[in-house]
Design a protein around this motif. Structure first.
Motif, PDB file in Angstrom:
ATOM      1  N   ARG A   1      13.155   3.741   0.550  1.00  0.00           N
ATOM      2  CA  ARG A   1      12.479   5.043   0.520  1.00  0.00           C
ATOM      3  C   ARG A   1      13.320   6.136  -0.109  1.00  0.00           C
ATOM      4  O   ARG A   1      13.080   7.316   0.120  1.00  0.00           O
ATOM      5  CB  ARG A   1      12.046   5.424   1.923  1.00  0.00           C
ATOM      6  N   ALA A   2      14.297   5.754  -0.918  1.00  0.00           N
ATOM      7  CA  ALA A   2      15.131   6.750  -1.591  1.00  0.00           C
ATOM      8  C   ALA A   2      14.379   7.325  -2.784  1.00  0.00           C
ATOM      9  O   ALA A   2      13.725   6.594  -3.527  1.00  0.00           O
ATOM     10  CB  ALA A   2      16.437   6.105  -2.064  1.00  0.00           C
ATOM     11  N   GLY A   3      14.454   8.623  -2.962  1.00  0.00           N
ATOM     12  CA  GLY A   3      13.830   9.269  -4.110  1.00  0.00           C
ATOM     13  C   GLY A   3      12.321   9.340  -3.997  1.00  0.00           C
ATOM     14  O   GLY A   3      11.718   8.883  -3.034  1.00  0.00           O
ATOM     15  N   PRO A   4      11.688   9.913  -5.015  1.00  0.00           N
ATOM     16  CA  PRO A   4      10.226  10.040  -5.008  1.00  0.00           C
ATOM     17  C   PRO A   4       9.560   8.666  -5.071  1.00  0.00           C
ATOM     18  O   PRO A   4       9.957   7.806  -5.854  1.00  0.00           O
ATOM     19  CB  PRO A   4       9.928  10.829  -6.286  1.00  0.00           C
ATOM     20  N   HIS A   5       8.569   8.474  -4.246  1.00  0.00           N
ATOM     21  CA  HIS A   5       7.855   7.203  -4.214  1.00  0.00           C
ATOM     22  C   HIS A   5       6.550   7.386  -3.439  1.00  0.00           C
ATOM     23  O   HIS A   5       6.343   8.398  -2.785  1.00  0.00           O
ATOM     24  CB  HIS A   5       8.715   6.114  -3.567  1.00  0.00           C
ATOM     25  N   ALA A   6       5.710   6.373  -3.509  1.00  0.00           N
ATOM     26  CA  ALA A   6       4.467   6.345  -2.748  1.00  0.00           C
ATOM     27  C   ALA A   6       4.452   5.059  -1.932  1.00  0.00           C
ATOM     28  O   ALA A   6       4.994   4.044  -2.351  1.00  0.00           O
ATOM     29  CB  ALA A   6       3.262   6.390  -3.689  1.00  0.00           C
ATOM     30  N   VAL A   7       3.837   5.124  -0.753  1.00  0.00           N
ATOM     31  CA  VAL A   7       3.715   3.949   0.110  1.00  0.00           C
ATOM     32  C   VAL A   7       2.248   3.801   0.493  1.00  0.00           C
ATOM     33  O   VAL A   7       1.599   4.759   0.891  1.00  0.00           O
ATOM     34  CB  VAL A   7       4.583   4.086   1.378  1.00  0.00           C
ATOM     35  N   GLU A   8       1.744   2.586   0.359  1.00  0.00           N
ATOM     36  CA  GLU A   8       0.373   2.281   0.779  1.00  0.00           C
ATOM     37  C   GLU A   8       0.449   1.139   1.776  1.00  0.00           C
ATOM     38  O   GLU A   8       1.171   0.171   1.574  1.00  0.00           O
ATOM     39  CB  GLU A   8      -0.477   1.840  -0.421  1.00  0.00           C
ATOM     40  N   TRP A   9      -0.292   1.249   2.863  1.00  0.00           N
ATOM     41  CA  TRP A   9      -0.419   0.132   3.773  1.00  0.00           C
ATOM     42  C   TRP A   9      -1.875   0.048   4.195  1.00  0.00           C
ATOM     43  O   TRP A   9      -2.610   1.029   4.145  1.00  0.00           O
ATOM     44  CB  TRP A   9       0.506   0.253   4.991  1.00  0.00           C
ATOM     45  N   GLY A  10      -2.271  -1.132   4.583  1.00  0.00           N
ATOM     46  CA  GLY A  10      -3.653  -1.307   4.998  1.00  0.00           C
ATOM     47  C   GLY A  10      -3.819  -2.600   5.786  1.00  0.00           C
ATOM     48  O   GLY A  10      -2.905  -3.412   5.876  1.00  0.00           O
ATOM     49  N   VAL A  11      -4.990  -2.767   6.359  1.00  0.00           N
ATOM     50  CA  VAL A  11      -5.327  -3.954   7.134  1.00  0.00           C
ATOM     51  C   VAL A  11      -6.568  -4.575   6.523  1.00  0.00           C
ATOM     52  O   VAL A  11      -7.552  -3.880   6.255  1.00  0.00           O
ATOM     53  CB  VAL A  11      -5.571  -3.596   8.616  1.00  0.00           C
ATOM     54  N   VAL A  12      -6.509  -5.880   6.305  1.00  0.00           N
ATOM     55  CA  VAL A  12      -7.656  -6.633   5.792  1.00  0.00           C
ATOM     56  C   VAL A  12      -8.072  -7.614   6.879  1.00  0.00           C
ATOM     57  O   VAL A  12      -7.251  -8.403   7.363  1.00  0.00           O
ATOM     58  CB  VAL A  12      -7.277  -7.401   4.504  1.00  0.00           C
ATOM     59  N   LEU A  13      -9.340  -7.558   7.281  1.00  0.00           N
ATOM     60  CA  LEU A  13      -9.837  -8.474   8.294  1.00  0.00           C
ATOM     61  C   LEU A  13     -10.353  -9.726   7.605  1.00  0.00           C
ATOM     62  O   LEU A  13     -11.394  -9.693   6.954  1.00  0.00           O
ATOM     63  CB  LEU A  13     -10.940  -7.813   9.129  1.00  0.00           C
ATOM     64  N   GLY A  14      -9.629 -10.825   7.733  1.00  0.00           N
ATOM     65  CA  GLY A  14      -9.984 -12.076   7.081  1.00  0.00           C
ATOM     66  C   GLY A  14     -10.995 -12.876   7.883  1.00  0.00           C
ATOM     67  O   GLY A  14     -10.617 -13.711   8.696  1.00  0.00           O
ATOM     68  N   GLY A  15     -12.265 -12.601   7.689  1.00  0.00           N
ATOM     69  CA  GLY A  15     -13.315 -13.366   8.364  1.00  0.00           C
ATOM     70  C   GLY A  15     -13.596 -12.943   9.785  1.00  0.00           C
ATOM     71  O   GLY A  15     -14.425 -13.544  10.449  1.00  0.00           O
ATOM     72  N   LEU A  16     -12.950 -11.915  10.291  1.00  0.00           N
ATOM     73  CA  LEU A  16     -13.213 -11.452  11.648  1.00  0.00           C
ATOM     74  C   LEU A  16     -14.518 -10.662  11.691  1.00  0.00           C
ATOM     75  O   LEU A  16     -14.827  -9.917  10.772  1.00  0.00           O
ATOM     76  CB  LEU A  16     -12.077 -10.556  12.157  1.00  0.00           C
ATOM     77  N   GLY A  17     -15.245 -10.823  12.766  1.00  0.00           N
ATOM     78  CA  GLY A  17     -16.460 -10.055  12.968  1.00  0.00           C
ATOM     79  C   GLY A  17     -17.656 -10.537  12.169  1.00  0.00           C
ATOM     80  O   GLY A  17     -18.641  -9.834  12.054  1.00  0.00           O
ATOM     81  N   ARG A  18     -17.581 -11.731  11.617  1.00  0.00           N
ATOM     82  CA  ARG A  18     -18.734 -12.247  10.865  1.00  0.00           C
ATOM     83  C   ARG A  18     -19.751 -12.845  11.776  1.00  0.00           C
ATOM     84  O   ARG A  18     -19.504 -13.334  12.798  1.00  0.00           O
ATOM     85  CB  ARG A  18     -18.284 -13.318   9.878  1.00  0.00           C
TER      86      ARG A  18
END
Length: 76
Positions: free
Chosen positions: A59-76
């Motif tokens: 995380r040194a210097g200018p940067h961007a961070v993306e995180w997310g959750v993918v539901l693999g087949g849950l709730g079908r």
């Protein structure tokens, strides 16, 4: 997260760092980008799994961070 995930007896979580093929990101002005998606699937009766190793972001210097959750087949 336990209240947000669909009901399941157990979950398996797979960290995904290489996600550019699934979704592109354009940042203007350009910045260094670190991405982490967590693929969550129902684990069923596979038993206890080892904790995934997720390398920390630099995380040194200018940067961007993306995180997310993918539901693999849950709730079908």
């Amino acid at each position: 997260w336990r209240f947000d995930l669909p009901p399941a007896s157990a979950y398996a979580v797979y960290p995904q760092r290489d996600v550019a093929h699934a979704a592109g990101v354009a940042i203007d002005p350009p910045l260094r980008l670190e991405r982490l998606w967590l693929l969550v699937e129902e684990a069923g009766a596979c038993g206890a799994m080892s904790e995934p190793v997720i390398e920390p972001f630099d995380r040194a210097g200018p940067h961007a961070v993306e995180w997310g959750v993918v539901l693999g087949g849950l709730g079908r």
